[in-house]
Design a protein around this motif. Structure first.
Motif, short mmCIF file in Angstrom:
data_model
loop_
_atom_site.label_atom_id
_atom_site.label_comp_id
_atom_site.label_asym_id
_atom_site.label_seq_id
_atom_site.Cartn_x
_atom_site.Cartn_y
_atom_site.Cartn_z
N PRO A 66 45.81 46.82 36.28
CA PRO A 66 45.38 48.20 36.54
C PRO A 66 44.00 48.30 37.17
O PRO A 66 43.77 49.16 38.02
N ALA A 67 43.07 47.43 36.76
CA ALA A 67 41.74 47.45 37.36
C ALA A 67 41.82 47.12 38.84
O ALA A 67 41.14 47.73 39.67
N ALA A 68 42.66 46.15 39.19
CA ALA A 68 42.81 45.77 40.59
C ALA A 68 43.39 46.91 41.42
O ALA A 68 42.96 47.16 42.55
N ILE A 69 44.37 47.62 40.86
CA ILE A 69 45.01 48.71 41.58
C ILE A 69 44.00 49.82 41.89
O ILE A 69 43.93 50.34 43.02
N GLY A 70 43.20 50.19 40.90
CA GLY A 70 42.19 51.22 41.13
C GLY A 70 41.13 50.78 42.12
O GLY A 70 40.69 51.57 42.97
N ALA A 71 40.72 49.52 42.02
CA ALA A 71 39.69 48.99 42.92
C ALA A 71 40.18 48.98 44.37
O ALA A 71 39.43 49.33 45.29
N MET A 72 41.43 48.56 44.57
CA MET A 72 41.94 48.48 45.95
C MET A 72 42.00 49.86 46.60
O MET A 72 41.74 50.00 47.80
N ARG A 73 42.34 50.89 45.83
CA ARG A 73 42.37 52.23 46.39
C ARG A 73 40.97 52.69 46.79
O ARG A 73 40.76 53.27 47.86
N ALA A 74 39.98 52.40 45.94
CA ALA A 74 38.61 52.79 46.24
C ALA A 74 38.09 52.05 47.47
O ALA A 74 37.39 52.64 48.32
N LEU A 75 38.42 50.78 47.60
CA LEU A 75 37.98 50.00 48.77
C LEU A 75 38.60 50.56 50.04
O LEU A 75 37.94 50.67 51.08
N TYR A 76 39.88 50.92 49.97
CA TYR A 76 40.57 51.49 51.13
C TYR A 76 39.91 52.80 51.56
O TYR A 76 39.64 53.01 52.76
N GLU A 77 39.64 53.67 50.59
CA GLU A 77 39.01 54.95 50.92
C GLU A 77 37.58 54.76 51.41
O GLU A 77 37.05 55.61 52.14
N GLY A 78 36.96 53.64 51.01
CA GLY A 78 35.60 53.34 51.46
C GLY A 78 35.54 52.68 52.82
O GLY A 78 34.46 52.27 53.27
N GLY A 79 36.68 52.52 53.47
CA GLY A 79 36.72 51.94 54.81
C GLY A 79 36.74 50.43 54.83
O GLY A 79 36.54 49.82 55.90
N LEU A 80 36.99 49.79 53.71
CA LEU A 80 37.04 48.34 53.65
C LEU A 80 38.49 47.87 53.57
O LEU A 80 39.32 48.50 52.90
N LYS A 81 38.78 46.78 54.25
CA LYS A 81 40.14 46.25 54.27
C LYS A 81 40.27 45.18 53.20
O LYS A 81 39.57 44.15 53.23
N VAL A 82 41.17 45.43 52.25
CA VAL A 82 41.40 44.48 51.16
C VAL A 82 42.07 43.22 51.73
O VAL A 82 43.04 43.30 52.47
N GLY A 83 41.51 42.07 51.37
CA GLY A 83 42.03 40.80 51.88
C GLY A 83 41.29 40.32 53.11
O GLY A 83 41.45 39.17 53.51
N VAL A 84 40.48 41.20 53.70
CA VAL A 84 39.68 40.85 54.88
C VAL A 84 38.20 41.03 54.56
O VAL A 84 37.42 40.07 54.61
#
Length: 350
Positions: free
Chosen positions: A263-281
């Motif tokens: 669950p922590a990872a799921i919330g973090a990935m959404r915040a990173l996406y909205e912050g303009g960062l690409k998860v995995g890159v």
């Protein structure tokens, strides 16, 4: 079908499913209200079951199941914290599947109960009423006084998702803390030398152990990393808010993020996406447990994956159903945990 016959069948079905263990046999008045029948009809059904030797009436007038009625029914309970999670559902379904598969044909029934705190009377009711209990532990370590009660109870207790073997309780753990090193080695091999830790669960025994392994790894390898922690009731939302605010405030965030839970990872990935960062890159994200959905996220989540739980629940089930002494170590855990390498992790940004 005669109404009295319907009442007889309903009561017998409740007995077969061990409803009487949790709530007792209702009074004739309660049965009449629940079934929408007259008290006279229910009284006829009760009298029939007493003549068959199924029910007995105690001196106080209450009904109970006759002590020697039918074959010995093993009654087991799945006891979980209130507000059960998806992981708790997986544990419960694994127990149900095992009892309905490998132990199909055994005279055993499983009930589910929830408890809200260590002093909850439900726990004592389970220990005094059931033959065995799968106790899914909350975040906190089981208190010593409760462990003593569990050991001394006639109810055979097996603790799930927490190692209570040092307290003398059989335990089943799917993610030994040392298994996290697979995640850290994966990140290290991708070139990451900064690995932050994100936690949004209560810092109980399991989570504390996971954070300790992370700290030990980065220290032993000469890496850097900081802890981001926000303990609230909703781990996904807490992780989202914590990473969102970190990015908004311009605070440092490592290019690799180890999450103590899915669950922590799921919330973090959404915040990173909205912050303009690409998860995995731009930022690599991984978690201890993919919660059964990591492979289906976008991007897919790099995570340790739960092995088939039934493999590690079988000995506990046999012990509860067949009796006898517990054989072997009190702690049952996998020797190796599979790592799913998803799209959420990649080489350190250049």
């Amino acid at each position: 079908m005669k109404k009295a016959t319907l009442a007889v069948q309903t009561i017998e079905k409740r007995i077969a499913h061990a409803d009487h263990i949790v709530a007792g046999i209702p009074s004739e008045r309660q049965l009449a209200e629940e079934l929408g029948l007259s008290r006279n009809t229910v009284r006829i059904a009760v009298q029939h079951l007493m003549e068959k030797g199924v029910l007995v009436r105690q001196n106080n007038g209450r009904l109970n199941v006759a002590p020697n009625h039918g074959p010995k029914l093993r009654t087991l309970c799945f006891l979980a914290p209130s507000g059960m999670s998806s992981d708790a559902d997986e544990w419960r379904q694994s127990v149900e599947g095992l009892l309905g598969g490998v132990f199909h044909g055994y005279d055993v029934t499983l009930r589910t109960a929830t408890q809200g705190h260590w002093g909850d009377p439900v726990i004592q009711e389970v220990l005094s009423s059931f033959d065995g209990a799968f106790f899914l532990a909350p975040a906190e370590k089981i208190p010593d006084w409760l462990a003593v009660k569990m050991r001394e109870s006639s109810c055979r207790v097996v603790v799930l998702d927490q190692d209570a073997s040092a307290m003398g309780l059989p335990s089943v753990v799917l993610f030994p803390p040392s298994s996290e090193n697979k995640l850290f080695d994966h990140l290290y091999n991708l070139g990451h030398r900064q690995i932050d830790c994100l936690n949004t669960q209560e810092k109980g025994a399991v989570v504390q152990a996971r954070m300790a392994v992370w700290k030990e790894y980065i220290t032993s390898r000469g890496l850097s990393g900081q802890l981001h922690s926000l303990e609230k009731r909703k781990p996904v939302e807490s992780a989202y808010e914590l990473i969102r605010d970190t990015l908004h405030d311009g605070l440092p965030l490592a290019p690799a993020l180890f999450c103590t839970t899915g669950p922590a990872a799921i919330g973090a990935m959404r915040a990173l996406y909205e912050g303009g960062l690409k998860v995995g890159v731009d930022v690599s994200v991984c978690a201890v447990n993919g919660e059964g959905i990591g492979r289906y996220l976008m991007p897919t989540l790099t995570a340790l994956e739960s092995p088939p739980r039934s493999l590690y629940l079988r000995q506990a089930s046999e012990w509860m159903i067949n009796g006898g002494e517990w054989r072997g170590p009190l702690l049952i855990q996998p020797e190796d945990i599979p790592l799913f390498q998803g799209e959420s992790t990649g080489p350190v940004p250049g």
